[in-house]
Design an enzyme around this catalytic site. Structure first.
Site, PDB file in Angstrom:
ATOM      1  N   ASP A 162       6.317  -6.371   2.607  1.00 30.97           N
ATOM      2  CA  ASP A 162       7.315  -6.306   1.532  1.00 30.97           C
ATOM      3  C   ASP A 162       6.539  -6.445   0.231  1.00 30.97           C
ATOM      4  OD1 ASP A 162       9.705  -6.292   0.099  1.00 30.97           O
ATOM      5  OD2 ASP A 162      10.059  -8.440   0.358  1.00 30.97           O
ATOM      6  N   SER A 163       7.225  -6.235  -0.883  1.00 27.99           N
ATOM      7  CA  SER A 163       6.587  -6.479  -2.177  1.00 27.99           C
ATOM      8  C   SER A 163       6.360  -7.977  -2.388  1.00 27.99           C
ATOM      9  CB  SER A 163       7.471  -5.936  -3.295  1.00 27.99           C
ATOM     10  OG  SER A 163       8.746  -6.558  -3.228  1.00 27.99           O
ATOM     11  N   CYS A 216      11.368  -3.898   3.458  1.00 27.56           N
ATOM     12  CA  CYS A 216      11.690  -3.773   2.042  1.00 27.56           C
ATOM     13  C   CYS A 216      12.578  -2.549   1.868  1.00 27.56           C
ATOM     14  CB  CYS A 216      10.381  -3.596   1.264  1.00 27.56           C
ATOM     15  SG  CYS A 216      10.608  -3.183  -0.470  1.00 27.56           S
ATOM     16  N   ASN A 217      13.768  -2.747   1.333  1.00 27.15           N
ATOM     17  CA  ASN A 217      14.697  -1.626   1.143  1.00 27.15           C
ATOM     18  C   ASN A 217      14.130  -0.603   0.159  1.00 27.15           C
ATOM     19  OD1 ASN A 217      17.707  -2.429   2.256  1.00 27.15           O
ATOM     20  ND2 ASN A 217      16.487  -4.209   1.746  1.00 27.15           N
ATOM     21  N   THR A 218      13.516  -1.101  -0.908  1.00 25.66           N
ATOM     22  CA  THR A 218      13.028  -0.195  -1.951  1.00 25.66           C
ATOM     23  C   THR A 218      11.911   0.696  -1.403  1.00 25.66           C
ATOM     24  OG1 THR A 218      13.537  -1.971  -3.502  1.00 25.66           O
ATOM     25  CG2 THR A 218      12.269  -0.134  -4.369  1.00 25.66           C
ATOM     26  N   CYS A 277      18.711  -6.031  -0.289  1.00 26.05           N
ATOM     27  CA  CYS A 277      17.327  -6.363  -0.647  1.00 26.05           C
ATOM     28  C   CYS A 277      16.933  -7.487   0.296  1.00 26.05           C
ATOM     29  CB  CYS A 277      17.253  -6.850  -2.098  1.00 26.05           C
ATOM     30  SG  CYS A 277      15.663  -7.593  -2.534  1.00 26.05           S
ATOM     31  N   THR A 278      15.751  -7.388   0.892  1.00 29.15           N
ATOM     32  CA  THR A 278      15.400  -8.362   1.925  1.00 29.15           C
ATOM     33  C   THR A 278      15.163  -9.771   1.370  1.00 29.15           C
ATOM     34  OG1 THR A 278      13.094  -7.613   1.811  1.00 29.15           O
ATOM     35  CG2 THR A 278      14.483  -6.645   3.539  1.00 29.15           C
ATOM     36  N   HIS A 279      15.092  -9.886   0.055  1.00 36.68           N
ATOM     37  CA  HIS A 279      15.009 -11.232  -0.534  1.00 36.68           C
ATOM     38  C   HIS A 279      16.357 -11.967  -0.452  1.00 36.68           C
ATOM     39  CE1 HIS A 279      11.303  -9.697  -2.325  1.00 36.68           C
ATOM     40  NE2 HIS A 279      11.040 -10.897  -2.818  1.00 36.68           N
TER      41      HIS A 279
HETATM   42  N1  DGL Z   1      12.581  -7.117  -0.892  1.00 37.61           N
HETATM   43  C1  DGL Z   1      12.514  -5.831  -1.532  1.00 37.61           C
HETATM   44  C2  DGL Z   1      13.666  -4.961  -1.115  1.00 37.61           C
HETATM   45  O1  DGL Z   1      14.240  -5.179  -0.047  1.00 37.61           O
HETATM   46  C3  DGL Z   1      12.292  -5.946  -3.005  1.00 37.61           C
HETATM   47  C4  DGL Z   1      11.706  -4.696  -3.579  1.00 37.61           C
HETATM   48  C5  DGL Z   1      11.156  -4.769  -4.984  1.00 37.61           C
HETATM   49  O2  DGL Z   1      10.134  -5.431  -5.172  1.00 37.61           O
HETATM   50  O3  DGL Z   1      11.726  -4.146  -5.889  1.00 37.61           O
HETATM   51  O4  DGL Z   1      14.036  -4.018  -1.777  1.00 37.61           O
END
Ligand code: DGL
Length: 260
Positions: free
Chosen positions: A11-12, A74-76, A182-184
């Site tokens: 993930d990011s 990570c969705n993005t 968003c996985t956060h």
């Molecule tokens: N956890 C990431 C997601 O699910 C965050 C992505 C980002 O850094 O923009 O999209």
């Protein structure tokens, strides 16, 4: 066959740990290698080409660690780079996208809110999911600017303020289902539920991703039958990652530095 090679996830930032938790629940014998690309967080401000490049480098890094499958937690990154990774790497790759399909089945009012990063909110991928699975439903695409950053540092003050703001918008819209895109955000599920009340269902993709990973490993006969250990890497500050990850996973996490 017994296959102890790890499952790679990235993930990011720390958000992908919410996906790791769900996978570990149903696959307790698997070993994981998690990479947080905190040098480049947030992914939201990056172009598609930049995300393809970063995620390709991360995947190479994880491939060198002999992963048997990859989860783009990570969705993005999934929205912008999944097809690219699948084209370039020959291992099973599972992505994470907002749970639009299940939300359409759950809603009674037809009003669904999607909490995501601003980049996911405006992605063509999300728009296509809505066209495919959300017919005749009304969606609020809420690009929650700042919320991911607040999870990254576990900044309680910022979290409270931002959750108040975004939950007020969801209430005004009248959604009875909220998708955590968003996985956060699954780490904020209880705080979100508390603000929206018992009549609003809050869902995420974690369990579905875990089931998908299990299905793929089983089909390829590459499940592990006993666990050794997990490894955590960050391209950012190891100490800060270890601090936040230990709180989120409620166990002591020691991370290492990754150069991608
Ligand atoms: N956890 C990431 C997601 O699910 C965050 C992505 C980002 O850094 O923009 O999209």
């Amino acid at each position: 066959m017994q296959d102890k090679r790890p499952i790679g996830l990235f993930d990011s930032g720390v958000g992908g740990l919410s996906v790791l938790l769900e996978i570990a629940k149903i696959l307790p014998n698997e070993n994981f290698i998690f990479l947080a690309d905190q040098l480049n967080v947030p992914y939201g401000g990056k172009t598609k080409r930049e995300l393809e490049d970063l995620t390709e480098r991360i995947t190479y890094f994880l491939m060198k660690k002999k992963i048997k499958a990859l989860v783009v937690a990570c969705n993005t990154a999934t929205c912008y780079a999944l097809d690219y990774l699948r084209f370039n790497f020959d291992i099973p790759i599972v992505g994470v996208v907002p749970a639009v399909k299940p939300s359409a089945k759950l809603t009674k009012t037809g009003k669904i809110a999607i909490m995501s990063t601003p980049a996911t909110a405006k992605s063509a991928y999300l728009a296509s999911l809505i066209v495919e699975f959300g017919k005749h439903k009304n969606f609020l695409k809420l690009g929650c600017d700042g919320l991911e950053d607040a999870v990254e540092t576990l900044d309680t003050n910022a979290l409270e303020k931002l959750l108040d703001k975004y939950c007020a918008q969801i209430k005004k819209f009248g959604a009875d289902v909220v998708i955590l895109g968003c996985t956060h955000f699954p780490f904020l599920k209880e705080d979100i539920k508390k603000r929206l009340g018992p009549n609003v269902k809050v869902i995420d993709s974690g369990q579905a991703i875990a089931r998908r990973v299990k299905y793929l490993l089983k089909r390829k006969d590459i499940l592990s039958s006993s666990k050794d250990s997990d490894l955590f890497f960050t391209t950012g500050d190891e100490k800060e990652f270890s601090r936040v990850a230990s709180q989120l996973l409620e166990s002591i996490i020691k991370s290492q530095k990754a150069e991608i």
